[in-house]
Design a protein around this motif. Sequence first.
Motif, short mmCIF file in Angstrom:
data_model
loop_
_atom_site.label_atom_id
_atom_site.label_comp_id
_atom_site.label_asym_id
_atom_site.label_seq_id
_atom_site.Cartn_x
_atom_site.Cartn_y
_atom_site.Cartn_z
N THR A 129 0.57 -1.12 0.14
CA THR A 129 0.43 0.48 -0.03
C THR A 129 1.05 1.11 0.73
O THR A 129 0.76 2.30 -0.32
CB THR A 129 -0.47 -0.07 1.37
OG1 THR A 129 -0.51 0.19 2.30
CG2 THR A 129 -1.97 -1.55 1.46
N ARG A 151 -8.77 -2.40 -3.97
CA ARG A 151 -7.42 -1.89 -3.69
C ARG A 151 -7.49 -1.06 -1.89
O ARG A 151 -8.65 -0.81 -1.71
CB ARG A 151 -8.00 -0.72 -4.26
CG ARG A 151 -7.76 -1.15 -5.98
CD ARG A 151 -7.91 0.30 -7.02
NE ARG A 151 -7.58 0.49 -7.94
CZ ARG A 151 -6.96 0.67 -8.91
NH1 ARG A 151 -6.48 1.76 -8.45
NH2 ARG A 151 -6.46 1.27 -10.26
N PRO A 152 -5.97 -0.58 -1.95
CA PRO A 152 -5.87 0.44 -0.68
C PRO A 152 -7.11 1.80 -0.64
O PRO A 152 -6.83 1.74 -1.50
CB PRO A 152 -4.61 0.56 0.03
CG PRO A 152 -4.07 0.46 -1.56
CD PRO A 152 -4.84 -0.72 -2.19
N GLN A 153 -8.05 2.09 0.54
CA GLN A 153 -8.90 3.10 0.02
C GLN A 153 -8.34 4.61 0.49
O GLN A 153 -8.38 5.66 -0.11
CB GLN A 153 -10.26 3.14 1.41
CG GLN A 153 -11.15 1.89 1.04
CD GLN A 153 -11.46 1.28 2.34
OE1 GLN A 153 -10.61 1.03 3.08
NE2 GLN A 153 -12.62 0.65 2.05
N SER A 154 -7.02 4.04 0.67
CA SER A 154 -5.76 5.57 0.93
C SER A 154 -4.53 5.07 0.48
O SER A 154 -4.45 3.84 1.27
CB SER A 154 -6.33 6.19 1.79
OG SER A 154 -6.29 5.01 3.32
N GLN A 157 -2.92 2.56 3.43
CA GLN A 157 -3.24 1.73 4.73
C GLN A 157 -2.90 0.65 5.05
O GLN A 157 -1.85 0.27 4.13
CB GLN A 157 -4.59 1.76 3.38
CG GLN A 157 -5.70 0.61 4.60
CD GLN A 157 -6.92 0.19 3.30
OE1 GLN A 157 -6.96 0.99 2.58
NE2 GLN A 157 -7.70 -0.12 4.04
N VAL A 162 -5.89 -4.61 3.85
CA VAL A 162 -6.46 -4.97 2.55
C VAL A 162 -6.52 -6.47 2.92
O VAL A 162 -7.51 -6.96 1.67
CB VAL A 162 -5.46 -4.25 1.84
CG1 VAL A 162 -5.79 -4.66 0.05
CG2 VAL A 162 -5.63 -2.44 1.99
N GLN A 165 -9.93 -7.34 4.05
CA GLN A 165 -10.55 -7.44 2.85
C GLN A 165 -10.74 -8.00 1.94
O GLN A 165 -12.25 -8.53 1.29
CB GLN A 165 -10.63 -5.81 2.35
CG GLN A 165 -11.07 -4.15 3.64
CD GLN A 165 -10.63 -3.15 3.10
OE1 GLN A 165 -10.45 -2.83 2.06
NE2 GLN A 165 -10.82 -2.62 4.55
#
Length: 291
Positions: A129, A151-154, A157, A162, A165
Amino acid sequence: MAERTPWSLSGALRGMFTKKTIDAETWDDLEDALIQADFGPTVTEVVVAELRAKVAKYNTTDPKDLQRMLREGIEERLSLLDSTLTLSERPAVILVVGVNGVGKTTTIGKLAKFLNTYGRTVVVGAADTFRAGAVDQLATWADRAGAQIVRPQSVGQDPASVAFQTVEKAKNEGIEIVIIDTAGRLHTKGGLMDELTKIRRVVEKQAPIAEVLLVLDATTGQNGLAQAEAFIQHAGVTGLVLTKLDGSARGGFVLAVQERTGIPIKLVGQGEGINDLTGFTPHVFAQKLIG
């Protein structure tokens, strides 16, 4: 001016195996060729000693016998470890590890395509990430392979979240295989192996990890292996993936790396295309390497 044909082990051996008899020069040439093909001095010494013993035992002077014995000996050594991917769990979770620059991201794309070809559904988790470029590159390869991606949300992260998820998505949607990309180095003070341990711990709360695949660049040979030793010691590696194994110039590294690590080679990449990753078959490999 004509282009020089690149050196290959099979080409070097062809000359010595078409001679009329096995002589002192044959043994010197064989040893030199194996060293040049990246078998490494230790494996070369053992292989040549075994061949000398067999040639004496069967009292042969025919170089064709020597060729057959070399091919069979390499196949036998490579077959000591099981090269089968263990993916019977559902979802089957694969962690992919390795230092940056070995072709980890492209290998994941090729692996997704390889599994997709066999009718398996795949989701890829972008848990490296801290490198935005790595996430975008992985997304491109996943798209080409027909795989979904989480994908990572930021940027930055928590990689373990990740991974969590990704496995969660696979369980909810009945996706068969999860492939999780991991960092080759970290931009934080936390240790890389601690990060991998955390990813493992979080994933294993949801599903067992089927494989931890270490990606190695065959062209870097023993140096690349030295760089990856920490992964072998701490990441619970179950299989090796060798990239850039074009031709047989570096073919000896296949046997050398398996002997040195005690970890089976499970996949080999022999080109740049998305279909260039294949399962590892000792018989086929030995045949191509030795002729």
